[in-house]
Design a protein around this motif. Sequence first.
Motif, PDB file in Angstrom:
ATOM      1  N   ALA A 215       0.989  -1.236  -0.027  1.00  0.00           N
ATOM      2  CA  ALA A 215       0.044   0.071   0.070  1.00  0.00           C
ATOM      3  C   ALA A 215       0.884   1.298  -0.015  1.00  0.00           C
ATOM      4  O   ALA A 215       0.593   2.311  -0.682  1.00  0.00           O
ATOM      5  CB  ALA A 215      -1.118   0.052   1.186  1.00  0.00           C
ATOM      6  N   ALA A 216       1.774   1.142   0.814  1.00  0.00           N
ATOM      7  CA  ALA A 216       2.865   2.560   0.915  1.00  0.00           C
ATOM      8  C   ALA A 216       3.521   2.806  -0.628  1.00  0.00           C
ATOM      9  O   ALA A 216       3.649   3.723  -0.889  1.00  0.00           O
ATOM     10  CB  ALA A 216       3.802   1.892   2.089  1.00  0.00           C
ATOM     11  N   ALA A 217       3.909   1.467  -0.947  1.00  0.00           N
ATOM     12  CA  ALA A 217       4.572   1.383  -2.184  1.00  0.00           C
ATOM     13  C   ALA A 217       3.894   1.944  -3.448  1.00  0.00           C
ATOM     14  O   ALA A 217       4.113   2.921  -4.230  1.00  0.00           O
ATOM     15  CB  ALA A 217       5.191   0.230  -2.713  1.00  0.00           C
ATOM     16  N   ALA A 218       2.399   1.601  -3.531  1.00  0.00           N
ATOM     17  CA  ALA A 218       1.522   2.191  -4.242  1.00  0.00           C
ATOM     18  C   ALA A 218       1.314   3.547  -4.326  1.00  0.00           C
ATOM     19  O   ALA A 218       1.124   4.563  -5.204  1.00  0.00           O
ATOM     20  CB  ALA A 218      -0.092   1.380  -4.321  1.00  0.00           C
ATOM     21  N   LEU A 219       1.035   4.227  -2.950  1.00  0.00           N
ATOM     22  CA  LEU A 219       0.961   5.396  -2.674  1.00  0.00           C
ATOM     23  C   LEU A 219       2.268   6.386  -3.203  1.00  0.00           C
ATOM     24  O   LEU A 219       2.208   7.393  -3.761  1.00  0.00           O
ATOM     25  CB  LEU A 219       0.886   5.832  -1.341  1.00  0.00           C
ATOM     26  CG  LEU A 219       0.938   7.201  -0.818  1.00  0.00           C
ATOM     27  CD1 LEU A 219      -0.413   7.871  -1.468  1.00  0.00           C
ATOM     28  CD2 LEU A 219       0.862   7.319   0.944  1.00  0.00           C
ATOM     29  N   ALA A 220       3.436   5.808  -3.043  1.00  0.00           N
ATOM     30  CA  ALA A 220       4.921   6.439  -3.315  1.00  0.00           C
ATOM     31  C   ALA A 220       4.787   6.374  -4.714  1.00  0.00           C
ATOM     32  O   ALA A 220       5.158   7.423  -5.452  1.00  0.00           O
ATOM     33  CB  ALA A 220       5.944   5.837  -2.960  1.00  0.00           C
ATOM     34  N   PHE A 221       4.255   5.426  -5.653  1.00  0.00           N
ATOM     35  CA  PHE A 221       4.353   5.375  -6.932  1.00  0.00           C
ATOM     36  C   PHE A 221       3.362   6.359  -7.576  1.00  0.00           C
ATOM     37  O   PHE A 221       3.839   7.233  -8.440  1.00  0.00           O
ATOM     38  CB  PHE A 221       4.162   3.904  -7.538  1.00  0.00           C
ATOM     39  CG  PHE A 221       3.713   3.979  -8.942  1.00  0.00           C
ATOM     40  CD1 PHE A 221       5.226   3.982  -9.898  1.00  0.00           C
ATOM     41  CD2 PHE A 221       2.784   3.995  -9.496  1.00  0.00           C
ATOM     42  CE1 PHE A 221       4.990   3.876 -11.341  1.00  0.00           C
ATOM     43  CE2 PHE A 221       2.422   3.957 -10.940  1.00  0.00           C
ATOM     44  CZ  PHE A 221       3.657   3.848 -11.691  1.00  0.00           C
ATOM     45  N   GLY A 222       2.205   6.443  -6.868  1.00  0.00           N
ATOM     46  CA  GLY A 222       1.225   7.582  -7.285  1.00  0.00           C
ATOM     47  C   GLY A 222       1.655   8.888  -7.439  1.00  0.00           C
ATOM     48  O   GLY A 222       1.682   9.486  -8.021  1.00  0.00           O
ATOM     49  N   LEU A 223       2.245   9.214  -6.124  1.00  0.00           N
ATOM     50  CA  LEU A 223       2.940  10.750  -5.966  1.00  0.00           C
ATOM     51  C   LEU A 223       3.955  10.820  -7.016  1.00  0.00           C
ATOM     52  O   LEU A 223       4.176  11.809  -7.385  1.00  0.00           O
ATOM     53  CB  LEU A 223       3.427  10.695  -4.626  1.00  0.00           C
ATOM     54  CG  LEU A 223       2.266  10.664  -3.641  1.00  0.00           C
ATOM     55  CD1 LEU A 223       2.844  10.669  -2.102  1.00  0.00           C
ATOM     56  CD2 LEU A 223       1.206  11.910  -3.620  1.00  0.00           C
ATOM     57  N   TYR A 224       4.689   9.667  -7.132  1.00  0.00           N
ATOM     58  CA  TYR A 224       6.017  10.199  -7.900  1.00  0.00           C
ATOM     59  C   TYR A 224       5.490  10.438  -9.215  1.00  0.00           C
ATOM     60  O   TYR A 224       6.005  11.261 -10.202  1.00  0.00           O
ATOM     61  CB  TYR A 224       6.903   8.859  -8.041  1.00  0.00           C
ATOM     62  CG  TYR A 224       7.950   8.703  -9.128  1.00  0.00           C
ATOM     63  CD1 TYR A 224       9.189   9.623  -9.072  1.00  0.00           C
ATOM     64  CD2 TYR A 224       7.868   8.011 -10.196  1.00  0.00           C
ATOM     65  CE1 TYR A 224      10.118   9.473  -9.890  1.00  0.00           C
ATOM     66  CE2 TYR A 224       9.082   8.204 -11.134  1.00  0.00           C
ATOM     67  CZ  TYR A 224      10.119   8.848 -10.946  1.00  0.00           C
ATOM     68  OH  TYR A 224      10.998   8.941 -11.972  1.00  0.00           O
ATOM     69  N   ALA A 225       4.532   9.382 -10.060  1.00  0.00           N
ATOM     70  CA  ALA A 225       4.016   9.600 -11.275  1.00  0.00           C
ATOM     71  C   ALA A 225       3.432  10.842 -11.582  1.00  0.00           C
ATOM     72  O   ALA A 225       3.467  11.651 -12.469  1.00  0.00           O
ATOM     73  CB  ALA A 225       3.104   8.554 -11.521  1.00  0.00           C
ATOM     74  N   ALA A 226       2.557  11.315 -10.463  1.00  0.00           N
ATOM     75  CA  ALA A 226       1.888  12.577 -10.481  1.00  0.00           C
ATOM     76  C   ALA A 226       2.912  13.902 -10.587  1.00  0.00           C
ATOM     77  O   ALA A 226       2.669  14.795 -11.374  1.00  0.00           O
ATOM     78  CB  ALA A 226       1.098  13.004  -9.319  1.00  0.00           C
ATOM     79  N   ARG A 227       3.884  13.851  -9.841  1.00  0.00           N
ATOM     80  CA  ARG A 227       4.871  14.642  -9.678  1.00  0.00           C
ATOM     81  C   ARG A 227       5.631  14.838 -11.095  1.00  0.00           C
ATOM     82  O   ARG A 227       6.030  15.902 -11.677  1.00  0.00           O
ATOM     83  CB  ARG A 227       6.061  14.418  -8.667  1.00  0.00           C
ATOM     84  CG  ARG A 227       7.052  15.409  -8.399  1.00  0.00           C
ATOM     85  CD  ARG A 227       8.298  15.254  -7.761  1.00  0.00           C
ATOM     86  NE  ARG A 227       9.094  16.001  -7.219  1.00  0.00           N
ATOM     87  CZ  ARG A 227       8.992  17.163  -6.485  1.00  0.00           C
ATOM     88  NH1 ARG A 227       7.925  17.301  -5.896  1.00  0.00           N
ATOM     89  NH2 ARG A 227      10.097  18.171  -6.494  1.00  0.00           N
TER      90      ARG A 227
END
Length: 234
Positions: A215-227
């Motif tokens: 779950a934490a990895a999915a959140l981090a990936f989402g923030l990275y992709a959005a950035r």
Amino acid sequence: MKFRLVPALLILFVMAVTIRLGFWQLDRAHQKEAIEARISRYESAPPQIVTKAPIAAQAIEYHRVRAYGRFVPQRVVYLDNRPYRDQPGFYVVMPLQLADGGYILVNRGWLPRNADVRTAIAPYSTPAGDLWIEGIARDNASRAFELGEGGSAAHQSIRQNLDTAAYAAETGLPLQPFVIQQTNDTGDRLVRDWPVPTTGVERNYGYMLQWWGMAAAALAFGLYAARRAAKKAT
């Protein structure tokens, strides 16, 4: 930062599922810890006497028990593929006719398998007459992985697993719905070095951390992709 709707919803879905699975594993760990506490408490409790009066398996499992009666050797079942110290063998499961008329299955212990003839049963003795059997109440006689059906207890004494209710229906014996894992010595040459009951609670905590890590990895990936998407848009 701007979020694209579909990728954001997908990431939120993954997070929701993995967080929920983590809490499920946490709940399973708490359930197993409660079982371990029960096992520890029952170890020092006085044994319960088993009679023909029906007792639910869930109400007595892991309790120390005693039963008085005589074995019924003609109804024996040998559970195959039960290794002991890396040696193949059987568990000897036999009904005990209780003094008051009821019956209960007893996992009497382990017997080595003949290396040359798979179905050959090594010699062991069965006490004659009435005697006290002591042990631990278990909801089954031991389960092993099985492909297909285990056969009929009425025609096959060697099988992979033994369902108590099905065995009662096949034999017509009014069995208690649980099994005694025998611990006292009756001079029969069977091995009763039973493994300590473990619930594997550590695995559940490990799975919990894995799910929450995802779950934490999915959140981090989402923030990275959005950035990254926001940088490209500027």
